[in-house]
Design an enzyme around this catalytic site. Structure first.
Site, PDB file in Angstrom:
ATOM      1  N   LYS A 162       0.830  -1.207   0.000  1.00 53.33           N
ATOM      2  CA  LYS A 162       0.000   0.000   0.000  1.00 53.33           C
ATOM      3  C   LYS A 162       0.863   1.255   0.000  1.00 53.33           C
ATOM      4  CE  LYS A 162      -3.853  -1.863   2.775  1.00 53.33           C
ATOM      5  NZ  LYS A 162      -4.656  -1.612   4.002  1.00 53.33           N
ATOM      6  N   ARG A 295     -11.341  12.808   7.943  1.00 53.27           N
ATOM      7  CA  ARG A 295     -12.280  13.646   7.191  1.00 53.27           C
ATOM      8  C   ARG A 295     -13.674  13.045   7.287  1.00 53.27           C
ATOM      9  NH1 ARG A 295     -12.994  10.042   3.127  1.00 53.27           N
ATOM     10  NH2 ARG A 295     -11.181   8.895   2.370  1.00 53.27           N
TER      11      ARG A 295
END
Length: 448
Positions: A162, A295
């Protein structure tokens, strides 16, 4: 009626999330400024906002990813705060710092916290130190082929590589064979460099049949950290979510408590403030932390549907220095909510984006059906951005009724245009799958 926490907020985003933020601001008595590219000059968010400022051409790096133009628009219009939505600059600590230096409130976590959690490899270390279980993998970013091979030997195949600065399902590669390891390493680093401007990658053990469970948290500047329950986001294609629901089906109560308390503990350990999401993999009775999203999430409406809490409103209040407006005991999830993402993509062509003119766009309605969308008949779907057209959210007293309601709603959706295909039919097929209806699906459901 009390005074609004801000007089004017600039929305540094586009599409349905920009419209979503504008609507909550209007309910709170806050004026809004929406920045937009030339491709979005006729968007619904631009039409509904009190003011709109064009900041550049369609290409994101010359508009929505151009901090100087956004800050200039905020200063010129007198906006006191900026809501970044999701994507674009929403998790960019440098942008948050620029806001602070210009006397503008960034509606999100502190830049230092965002920087520590935005580095996915560093976030794993922080959460491990806070006592959260983490997926076995590299303790820090892997920078050489030798480190990659040694870590893979220790963790065992399959693994997933990743991007350390990644998000949104981009910059990932699953490796099941040793011959694939080095090519995947090089490809992932190149993708990470091109997409995120940072070629650091890390490695985790890949769980083939895991469920993807995430916990929504709210934290203020007064020491309060609480959770709003969990969401199941296991239906994915290419590591990007298609269907989300709350609560997670068949999740044992003891495991649910472990995950929600782990998220609260992790948020408190790093001094998190605002709305955030702690993501976990679950396989059987085993659970492990994978990342934090600093977020608002695309799937936040399912949490709003079962709790009755406006997450954007809470974000704005927290950013203004106000406390979270409720206690943990007052969070009482009720019923079941499901969200389906209707994207302008063709599932028959490996989910290739399908931008174009919408000649017909008639969203569904009816009791307990919510549609978050910026699209309309006559809208030209631009080729520059995420392909999301609409989010359909339904609520029902139980999961069977919620699935039936969602199938009905998707069946009512009318979207047409030259060359425009959507994921609507695929979503209908998933909802009809026996393994999904039984709540026993995993991230392997749509894997080829």
């Amino acid at each position: 009626m009390s005074e609004p926490p801000f007089r004017k907020i600039l929305v540094a985003n586009r599409g349905e999330i920009a419209l979503r933020v504008v609507r909550t601001c209007r309910e709170m008595g806050i004026r809004t400024v929406v920045v937009h590219s030339t491709a979005d000059r006729d968007s619904a968010a631009v039409r509904l906002a009190d003011e709109a400022v064009q900041i550049g051409p369609g290409a994101p790096r010359k508009s929505y990813l151009y901090p100087a133009m956004i800050i200039e628009a905020a200063l010129r219009t007198g906006a006191e705060a900026i809501h970044p939505g999701y994507g674009f600059l929403s998790e960019d600590p440098d942008f948050a710092e620029i806001c602070d230096k210009n006397g503008i409130v960034f509606i999100g976590p502190h830049p230092d916290v965002m920087a520590r959690l935005g580095d996915k490899a560093a976030a794993r270390e922080l959460m491990a130190a806070a006592g959260l279980p983490v997926v076995p993998g590299s303790a820090e970013a892997v920078s050489t082929p030798g480190e990659l091979v040694e870590t893979t030997k220790r963790v065992g195949l399959p693994v997933i590589i990743k991007a350390a600065a990644g998000g949104g399902g981009r910059g990932m590669a699953v490796v099941r064979d040793w011959d694939e390891l080095l090519p995947a390493f090089r490809t992932t680093r190149a993708t990470a460099r091109g997409v995120f401007g940072d070629d650091r990658v890390y490695l985790e053990r890949y769980w083939e049949n895991a469920r993807h469970i995430e916990v929504q948290v709210l934290a203020d500047n007064h020491g309060t950290v609480l959770h709003l329950g969990e969401r199941d986001c296991s239906v994915q294609r290419r590591h990007q979510k298609l269907i989300e629901e709350s609560p997670a089906p068949l999740l044992p109560p003891a495991l649910r408590d472990r995950l929600t308390q782990a998220a609260v503990r992790g948020a408190a350990a790093v001094g998190y403030t605002g709305a955030g999401t702690f993501e976990f993999l679950v396989e059987g009775d085993e659970a492990a932390f994978i990342e934090v999203n600093c977020r608002i999430q695309v799937e936040h409406p399912v949490t709003e549907a079962v709790t009755g809490i406006d997450l954007v409103r809470e974000q704005i209040r927290i950013a203004a220095g106000l406390p979270v407006s409720l206690t943990q005991d007052e969070v009482r999830p009720n019923g079941v909510a499901i969200e389906c993402r209707v994207n302008a993509e063709d599932p028959r062509r490996d989910f290739a984006p399908c931008p174009g003119l919408l000649t017909e766009f008639v969203p569904p309605g009816g009791q307990f059906v919510r549609v978050d969308t910026h699209a309309y008949a006559g809208w030209q779907v631009p080729p520059y951005y995420d392909s999301l057209l609409a989010k359909v959210i339904v609520w029902a007293p139980d999961r069977d009724q919620a699935i039936a309601r969602m199938r009905r709603a998707l069946g009512e959706f009318r979207i047409d245009g030259p060359g425009v295909s959507t994921t609507s039919e695929l979503l209908q097929d998933v909802l009809a799958e026996p393994v999904f209806r039984a709540g026993r699906h995993s991230t392997a459901l749509l894997r080829k």
